[in-house]
Design an enzyme around this catalytic site. Structure first.
Site, mmCIF file in Angstrom:
data_model
loop_
_atom_site.group_PDB
_atom_site.id
_atom_site.type_symbol
_atom_site.label_atom_id
_atom_site.label_comp_id
_atom_site.label_asym_id
_atom_site.label_seq_id
_atom_site.Cartn_x
_atom_site.Cartn_y
_atom_site.Cartn_z
ATOM 1 N N HIS A 333 -50.490 -18.831 7.711
ATOM 2 C CA HIS A 333 -49.710 -17.634 8.022
ATOM 3 C C HIS A 333 -50.386 -16.391 7.432
ATOM 4 C CE1 HIS A 333 -45.885 -15.350 8.621
ATOM 5 N NE2 HIS A 333 -46.323 -14.694 7.548
ATOM 6 N N GLU A 334 -50.730 -16.455 6.149
ATOM 7 C CA GLU A 334 -51.400 -15.319 5.518
ATOM 8 C C GLU A 334 -52.768 -15.081 6.139
ATOM 9 O OE1 GLU A 334 -49.644 -13.457 3.762
ATOM 10 O OE2 GLU A 334 -47.996 -14.872 3.433
ATOM 11 N N HIS A 337 -52.438 -12.725 9.010
ATOM 12 C CA HIS A 337 -52.397 -11.323 8.573
ATOM 13 C C HIS A 337 -53.803 -10.827 8.245
ATOM 14 C CE1 HIS A 337 -48.100 -10.685 8.367
ATOM 15 N NE2 HIS A 337 -47.899 -11.730 7.579
ATOM 16 N N GLU A 361 -46.757 -8.965 11.849
ATOM 17 C CA GLU A 361 -46.123 -10.281 11.808
ATOM 18 C C GLU A 361 -46.467 -11.100 13.047
ATOM 19 O OE1 GLU A 361 -43.331 -13.024 9.814
ATOM 20 O OE2 GLU A 361 -44.873 -11.563 9.313
#
Length: 569
Positions: A333-334, A337, A361
Site C-alpha cells: 500500500h505504501e 503512494h 489514495e
C-alpha cells in the site's frame, strides 16, 4: 488508511504524535516538493523541462517577477523538505524520551515559524500577481503551466491570508489540547471526556473554513473544508457518489454474510518471523515498481510514506510475529503512494505535486487491492512466500491465500476493515461530520448516531466508545473533510483498473508473471505525470479516461469479486 500530516499548525511532541497517529497508515506530503521521474520508461517532465526541450521561451526569461517568484517558492520547498526529514526522523529514528521530544518540538516550531513568514510575505503575493500580469501579456496558452502554477500559489496565499492570526494560533493551541483529551478519552473509553473539546474542534474548523471561503457564499462550509484535502470536489458530488455506493454495498454485504461459503484463514498465521516478512515485503514492493535506490523501507509504529526530496521517497511498515498479512499488504500500500511520488514531473513547485489526497489514495489502493489482493498476484507471489518461509510453514495454494486475505468480517475498527466493509466505515464518518457542520447533528449525539449507523450498515453492535466514535484521531486534529478522500481513492482506483484492463488486455497475465512495468507506465501516463495541472480529480479523469469519477466501477468490482469468492448467485 492514509493520514495527512497537517503542516499548517504547530507540530506535536514526539510522544503525542506517535500516540495520536492511532493505527493508521499515513501519507505525509510536504505540499510542494520535487520528485524524480523514477525508473519508468515514460519520461515525465516539469514545465521548465518541456520548454527547454522544445526550445521555447520560458516565462522566467522574460519576467523578472516570475524568476524571483520561483526563487522564493523554491526556498519554501527546500525548507519544507527539511521539515519532512525532521518529521521522519521523529517517527522512525529519534530517541524516545521527553527531553529529546522537547528539543525536536522546539526545532520544528522554529522552522514552522520561518516557513509561515515566508508563505505569508506580502512581497510574495505582489510577485505572484505581477507574474500573472506578465504571463497574460503574451499569447494565450503560451505559458499554460506557468499560469496554472501561479493560479495555485495565488489561491493558497489568499485563502491562508484570510485567516486571522488569532484564529490560527487558537486552532494550533486547541489542536494540541484536543489530541491529548482524545487520547485520554479513548484510553478510558469515555466520550464525555472529549465531547467539549470536540465541539470546539468543529467550531474552529468551521470558522477557519468560513474565513478561507471569503465572500463566495455559493460554496458551503463543508465543501470549503473538503477542498483542503480533495481540491475541486463539492459536498453535493460526494453525496451523489457515496449514496450510490451505500445503496449497492449494504445489500451485497448482507448476502456475503449469509453465505455458507466462507474462505479459511489458516494461512495467515503460523511460523512467519518478522525478519522474513520484511524480506518478502521488500522483494514484492520493489517488484511492483518502488525504486528503493531513491528511498528506504523502515519500521515504525504506524506505516506511512514520506516524500522527502526528488530522490528520497521513504516508506515504513510494521510487522507482527506469526501474522504476515498486515505487514506485507501495508508495505505494498505504501509502495503505491511512493510510486506516485517517484513519477511526478521533476520540479520543486506545487503544479508538479499530487493533485489531491483522493488521487494519492487511488494509487496506493490500485496496487494494494487491484494488484496485491488479486488471484493473479498470488499465483505470482505464493511460490515466493514458500521460498521465503519454507514450504513446510507455507504449504498453501494460491487459491487458498487469495481467499484468506479477502475474507469478509465486519469489525468495529475502520483500519482493520476488509475492502467490502471499508467504504461503509467511511460513509458513516462522512455523514456524521457533514451533519455536525451543517448544524443538523449535535456533537453530544455523535455516539448514538455512530452506533445506530454501525448497526444498520454493518450489522455490528458497538459496545464501547473506544470501539466506536473515539477510534480515529482526525477530528481532534481539525481534519474535518478528510475522511471522504479514502473512499474517493477507492472508487478512483477501481475506475483506473477498468480502463487499464481495456488498454492492457493481458492485465492478469502480466501480474501473474511479475511483469508490472506496463501497469506502472500506464498509471504514469494517466495520473502521475499530470501533477496538479488539473483543477480536480473529476477534471483529470474526464481528460484521461473520458469520464468523471463514476462509482459503478467500484460497485462492479466488489460485486464480481465477492460474488465469486462467496458463491453468490
Amino acid at each position: 488508511r492514509v493520514f495527512f500530516s497537517l503542516l499548517l499548525s504547530a507540530p506535536l511532541s514526539a510522544a503525542s504524535a506517535s500516540d495520536a497517529a492511532n493505527s493508521q497508515s499515513r501519507f505525509v506530503p510536504l505540499r510542494a516538493f520535487s520528485i524524480r521521474c523514477g525508473s519508468t520508461d515514460i519520461k515525465t517532465m516539469g514545465a521548465d523541462d518541456v520548454a527547454e526541450k522544445n526550445g521555447a521561451t520560458k516565462l522566467e526569461d522574460v519576467s523578472a517577477s516570475y524568476k524571483e517568484t520561483l526563487s522564493k517558492l523554491n526556498a519554501i520547498t527546500q525548507l519544507g523538505r527539511c521539515q519532512g526529514i525532521l518529521g521522519y526522523d521523529q517517527q522512525v529514528f529519534m530517541p524516545k524520551n521527553g527531553e529529546t521530544a522537547a528539543e525536536r518540538g522546539a526545532q520544528m516550531s522554529a522552522l514552522s515559524s520561518v516557513l509561515h513568514r515566508m508563505r505569508t510575505d506580502k512581497a510574495l503575493l505582489d510577485l505572484i500577481e505581477r507574474s500573472q500580469s506578465d504571463a497574460e501579456s503574451h499569447r494565450e496558452g503560451e505559458f499554460k503551466d506557468e499560469a496554472r502554477l501561479l493560479e495555485i500559489e495565488h489561491r493558497d496565499f489568499v485563502k491562508n491570508e484570510r485567516v486571522p492570526t488569532e484564529l490560527a494560533a487558537r486552532a494550533s493551541a486547541h489542536q494540541a489540547k484536543a489530541q491529548q483529551s482524545w487520547q485520554t478519552a479513548r484510553a478510558k473509553s469515555d466520550y464525555a471526556v472529549f465531547e467539549s473539546d470536540l465541539a470546539e474542534c468543529f467550531a474552529i474548523a468551521k470558522e477557519t473554513a468560513e474565513f478561507k471561503r471569503g465572500p463566495d457564499s455559493g460554496v458551503s462550509t463543508y465543501s470549503e473544508m473538503l477542498d483542503e484535502f480533495e481540491t475541486g470536489m463539492k459536498k453535493e458530488r460526494i453525496d451523489e457518489i457515496f449514496g450510490t455506493i451505500r445503496e449497492a454495498l449494504v445489500p451485497l454485504l448482507a448476502k456475503v454474510l449469509e453465505s455458507p461459503n466462507r474462505p479459511k484463514k489458516d494461512c495467515l498465521s503460523g511460523a512467519f518471523p518478522v525478519d522474513k516478512q520484511a524480506e518478502i515485503a521488500k522483494r514484492l514492493v520493489t517488484a511492483i515498481g518502488y525504486d528503493d535506490k531513491y528511498g528506504r523501507i523502515d519500521v515504525s509504529t504506524h506505516p506511512f510514506t514520506s516524500p522527502c526530496s526528488p530522490r528520497d521517497v521513504r516508506i515504513t511498515s510494521r510487522f507482527t510475529d506469526g501474522k504476515w498479512r498486515e505487514g506485507i499488504i501495508a508495505t505494498l500500500h505504501e509502495g503505491g503512494h511512493a510510486i506516485y511520488e517517484q513519477n511526478h514531473p521533476s520540479s520543486p513547485y506545487k503544479i508538479d505535486s499530487a493533485l489531491s489526497l483522493g488521487a494519492h489514495e487511488s494509487q496506493s489502493l490500485f496496487w494494494e487491492r487491484h494488484v496485491a489482493l488479486s488471484g493473479a498476484f498470488w499465483r505470482y507471489a505464493t511460490p515466493l512466500m514458500k521460498e521465503t518461509f519454507g514450504e513446510e510453514h507455507f504449504d498453501y495454494s494460491a487459491e487458498e491465500v487469495f481467499g484468506a486475505i479477502n475474507a469478509v468480517s465486519p469489525s468495529f475498527i475502520r483500519v482493520e476493515a476488509d475492502e467490502l466493509t471499508y467504504p461503509l466505515h467511511v460513509i458513516l464518518r462522512y455523514q456524521i461530520e457533514s451533519e455536525v457542520v451543517a448544524g443538523s447533528l449535535d456533537v453530544k449525539d455523535i455516539p448514538k448516531r455512530w452506533n445506530d449507523d454501525m448497526k444498520s450498515m454493518l450489522g455490528v453492535d458497538v459496545e464501547t466508545d473506544a470501539q466506536g466514535c473515539l477510534q480515529d484521531m482526525h477530528w481532534s486534529a481539525l481534519a474535518i473533510g478528510y475522511f471522504p478522500t479514502y473512499l474517493i481513492g477507492a472508487a478512483t482506483a477501481a475506475q483506473l483498473e477498468y480502463y487499464c484492463r481495456r488498454d492492457e488486455p493481458e492485465f492478469d497475465e502480466l501480474i501473474e508473471k511479475g511483469e508490472f512495468g506496463r501497469l506502472k507506465e500506464w498509471l504514469t501516463d494517466k495520473v502521475h505525470r499530470h501533477g496538479s495541472r488539473h483543477r480536480s480529480l473529476d477534471e483529470m479523469l474526464e481528460a484521461e479516461l473520458g469520464e468523471k469519477l463514476n462509482p459503478r466501477y467500484l460497485i462492479e468490482y466488489l460485486t464480481k469479486k465477492y460474488s465469486g469468492l462467496y458463491g453468490l448467485e
